[in-house]
Enzyme design. Structure first.
Site, PDB file in Angstrom:
ATOM      1  N   SER A 406       0.827  -1.216   0.000  1.00  0.00           N
ATOM      2  CA  SER A 406       0.000   0.000   0.000  1.00  0.00           C
ATOM      3  C   SER A 406       0.853   1.255   0.000  1.00  0.00           C
ATOM      4  CB  SER A 406      -0.933   0.000   1.208  1.00  0.00           C
ATOM      5  OG  SER A 406      -0.187  -0.072   2.379  1.00  0.00           O
ATOM      6  N   HIS A 427      -2.471  -2.515  -6.053  1.00  0.00           N
ATOM      7  CA  HIS A 427      -2.881  -2.174  -4.695  1.00  0.00           C
ATOM      8  C   HIS A 427      -4.393  -2.302  -4.573  1.00  0.00           C
ATOM      9  CE1 HIS A 427      -3.480   1.066  -1.386  1.00  0.00           C
ATOM     10  NE2 HIS A 427      -3.376  -0.145  -0.862  1.00  0.00           N
ATOM     11  N   GLU A 439      -5.411   0.340  -7.464  1.00  0.00           N
ATOM     12  CA  GLU A 439      -4.337   1.219  -7.947  1.00  0.00           C
ATOM     13  C   GLU A 439      -3.327   0.357  -8.688  1.00  0.00           C
ATOM     14  OE1 GLU A 439      -3.193   3.136  -4.211  1.00  0.00           O
ATOM     15  OE2 GLU A 439      -3.747   5.061  -5.060  1.00  0.00           O
ATOM     16  N   ASN A 477      -3.470   6.816  -0.523  1.00  0.00           N
ATOM     17  CA  ASN A 477      -2.942   6.870   0.848  1.00  0.00           C
ATOM     18  C   ASN A 477      -2.066   8.097   1.072  1.00  0.00           C
ATOM     19  OD1 ASN A 477      -4.284   4.639   1.720  1.00  0.00           O
ATOM     20  ND2 ASN A 477      -2.575   3.222   1.462  1.00  0.00           N
TER      21      ASN A 477
END
Ligand code: T1G
Length: 698
Positions: A406, A427, A439, A477
């Site tokens: 991540s 991801h 992702e 993130n």
């Protein structure tokens, strides 16, 4: 007549065939063509009936959404539906594929409706921030009653032909070529002397408690207004004449057409289709995928394996021990039982997936024939490098090696193999078989066909795939870390976590940031802060009050205590009194005098932090376009869809005002609020984030 409508005679029937690929959207040319073709049929000697059919895979997908926001062009759709209904000829619609929005409204303007068994109907306008605007809220209740109509219209859900038949919306369901079954049905109707049946002449819909219904739908909409507005339109079908009801529907429709929510939701509609259209994928052939390997059978690995199994792939999952492998098999079976209970798969399918399609092993050699492997082990670079070294040794040439990391550096992971061109980041978001965002993290040496294969896998798994570059946290993130910090700063400066959570739920988020942190686990943020501590700039404000709670072993929902206290089995918690004590202690230590915040300021700061970091992510090329950020936040972070995403929100409120606020906040904290260069340039040039999306589409 336009070439959008083919007009043919079959004895005493005129067939109007709509030809506007790919889904027969009701563009101005189609509307004009239908109008002219009706005129022609009525002037055509010997014609007694009209049959309307659609060419290709759909009857009609609805109004042409690309026309929204532009000056309306005649003939308008409600007038066309009424014109069809008023014809002296018998008008029949033969529906296949989807008949949605204006497509269903055209069919409701006909006197009889026949559908393929696989046909689906719906009024999905609420998903575009609108309501049916061509008589759907007036005709459907007259055919199907108020309750079923409100369910269809306020949910926007698609209804299968059999249910439509039960509802009385469709008169016949028959398998076969839509034109052939339509002609046969028309002949039957003519032979039995069937008369015209204008839906508008059916009795008005019965009354219900409209205010209670309106309030219930408004509450459920969580800030979205079109579903509740639809209630008022259907109310008009009950209380007013048809003509007055149509006028009321039109007024409400035009009101919604002018709303920010319509802008946001149509932006989301087109962006989720554009996000996979990347120049670098044009003409690149993805590699074949039949069998997928998964390393690690924890929550993420089991979720990824479940998603792959449900999408028809064979899966080989590797765990370190037999016990762990069995536990992983149990998690996957548990996930699939959920799909079984929800009717997504049959018992037979469940058995096939768990007993044949899935192999769980502790032996890496089991991976020798897979086409792609997703590593989902502990988020530690050394562990990942060891795994990738083993994969590099056992997987066949051309097998793609993907990491579900991540935030870790995919370039560094690729360097641990002899095939860096075959290495990519995929991801997933937990739970991986439910969350739609993927992702696709492209490393320096990732080969183009490996990127294309990542997108092909995402499509096969039903994901919204977004291309991301390599940086700490990729797109989602990285932006989350920033707006989460803005929320922490507001707590230190005087806002309570609970006021912040409520303000953001009222803005449209499903949950506020502190409730989300409790759900995800406070230990994740705690580990991140410790990981980033060595590189921290002295000017960075990093609240530590919550670390005190983590040090006591309280990590949120999973331990029963975090920002909130959770009673066993209850998802909603109550404020944890320790938090205000810990915050007060840190404020005292830092010499902060807490001040009050309005909900508006909370939302504004939170959104400005999100947009500012997002502008940096786009400016650095980590995200290809602003719409890629919008789709990431919509499908991975619960951003309210009716805003279209943070970049669309910024365009709507005005980039100049966002930049002005950021610069004002920077006077308090220059380090955190450094304005993004891209944002400053767009404001200087008088351009918007959407202008960048358009530039990329050229
Ligand atoms: N208008 C314009 N373009 C449309 C369109 C539409 N209604 N529907 C689809 N497209 C384009 C889409 O952008 C894509 O383009 C291509 O068609 C294939 O679509 C007055 C006001 C029909 C179930 O909301 O739900 O009627 O990317 O990739 O997965 O009351 O499209 O190829 O260039 O989605 O097979 C109401 C919206 C409109 C239906 C097909 N109707 N469309 O799904 O293909 S408002 C809708 C869909 C209205 C009236 C009101 C889906 C689909 P491109 P796709 P798909």
């Amino acid at each position: 007549m336009t070439d959008k409508i083919a007009y043919t005679r079959h004895d005493d029937v005129a067939v109007l065939r709509i030809q506007n690929p790919p889904v027969n959207a009701l563009s101005q040319a189609v509307r004009q063509g239908l109008w002219d073709a009706m005129d022609r049929a009525e002037a055509d000697e010997g014609v007694r009936a009209v049959l309307i059919v659609g060419e290709g895979r759909a009857f009609i997908a609805g109004a042409d959404i690309t026309e929204f926001g532009k000056p309306p062009m005649e003939p308008n759709l409600p007038a066309l539906c009424t014109r069809i209904e008023a014809s002296p000829l018998l008008v029949v619609a033969s529906m296949h594929g989807v008949s949605l929005g204006g497509g269903l409204e055209i069919a409701l303007g006909a006197h009889y409706r026949i559908a393929q068994p696989s046909a689906r109907i719906g009024l999905p306008e609420v998903h575009l921030g609108l309501i049916p605007g061509a008589g759907g809220t007036q005709r459907l209740p007259r055919l199907a009653g108020v309750e079923k109509s409100l369910d269809m219209i306020t949910s926007g859900r698609q209804v299968k032909a059999a249910e439509a038949l039960d509802m009385g919306v469709v008169d016949r369901v028959a398998e076969g070529d839509p034109e052939a079954v339509g002609l046969s049905y028309v002949s039957e109707l003519l032979a039995e002397g069937a008369t015209r049946r204008p839906v508008s002449e059916l009795p008005a819909a019965p009354a219900i408690d409209w205010d209670a219904t309106y309030n219930a739908v408004l509450q459920k909409g969580r800030g979205q207004i079109s579903p509740a507005t639809a209630v008022r339109a259907v109310q008009a079908a009950s209380e007013l004449s048809f003509a007055e009801g149509m006028a009321k529907e039109r007024d409400l429709f035009m009101e919604l057409m002018g709303t920010d929510q319509r802008q946001g939701m149509i932006h989301a509609f087109f962006s989720e289709r554009a996000v996979g259209n990347l120049p670098e994928l044009k003409g690149v052939t993805p590699r074949d995928l039949k069998a997928i390997g998964v390393i690690g059978g924890g929550t993420m690995g089991a979720g990824i394996a479940t998603a792959a199994l449900l999408s028809g792939f064979d899966v080989v999952l590797i765990e370190m021990t037999v016990d762990a492998a069995e536990a992983a098999h149990g998690r996957i079976s548990g996930n699939l039982s959920g799909a079984l209970k929800r009717g997504k798969i049959s018992q037979e399918k469940f058995d096939t997936l768990t007993q044949k399609a899935l192999t769980v092993s502790t032996d890496y050699d089991s991976l020798k024939d897979v086409d792609l492997v997703v590593e989902a082990v502990f988020e530690n670079m050394d562990v990942k490098k060891e795994v990738f070294g083993k994969l590099d040794a056992v997987c066949k040439a051309g097998c793609i090696l993907a990491s579900n990391t991540s935030y870790l550096d995919v370039d560094e992971i690729a360097a641990a193999t002899s095939r860096p061109a075959d290495v990519i980041g995929l991801h997933f978001f937990s739970p991986a078989h439910i969350m739609k965002l993927l992702e696709v993290v492209v490393a320096e040496q990732t080969a183009p066909d490996v990127v294309a294969t990542g997108f092909a896998l995402g499509k096969a798994l039903g994901k919204i795939s977004v291309r991301a570059g390599v940086c700490d946290g990729f797109i989602g993130n990285r932006i989350l870390a920033t707006y989460r910090t803005a929320a922490d700063h507001m707590v230190l400066d005087g806002a309570s976590p609970y006021q912040i959570d409520k303000a953001l739920v009222d803005f449209g988020f499903a949950m506020g940031p502190f409730a989300v942190a409790d759900l995800a686990g406070l230990d994740i943020g705690w580990m991140t802060r410790k990981r980033k501590a060595p590189d921290r700039h002295p000017a960075e404000r990093v609240p530590t009050y919550i670390d005190r709670l983590c040090e006591e072993g309280h990590f949120g929902q999973k331990t029963g205590e975090g920002y909130y206290l959770y009673e066993a089995g209850k998802r909603a918690g109550v404020p944890n009194p320790k938090i205000s004590e810990l915050v007060a202690a840190e404020q005292a230590e830092l010499g902060i005098t807490p001040r009050p915040f309005t909900d508006e300021e909370i939302v504004r700061r939170y959104m400005c932090a999100m947009v500012n970091e997002a502008a940096k992510v786009v400016g650095e090329g980590i995200a290809r376009r602003p719409l890629d950020v919008d789709m990431t936040l919509l499908f991975g972070y619960g951003f309210p869809r009716y805003w279209g995403g943070p970049m669309k929100w910024a365009d709507i409120v005005g980039l100049d005002t966002v930049l002005a606020d950021i610069e004002a906040y920077a006077s308090e904290d220059a380090w955190f609020w450094q304005p993004a260069p891209l944002l400053k340039k767009l404001v200087a040039d008088g351009r918007t984030f959407d202008d960048l999306n358009k530039d990329a589409a050229k």
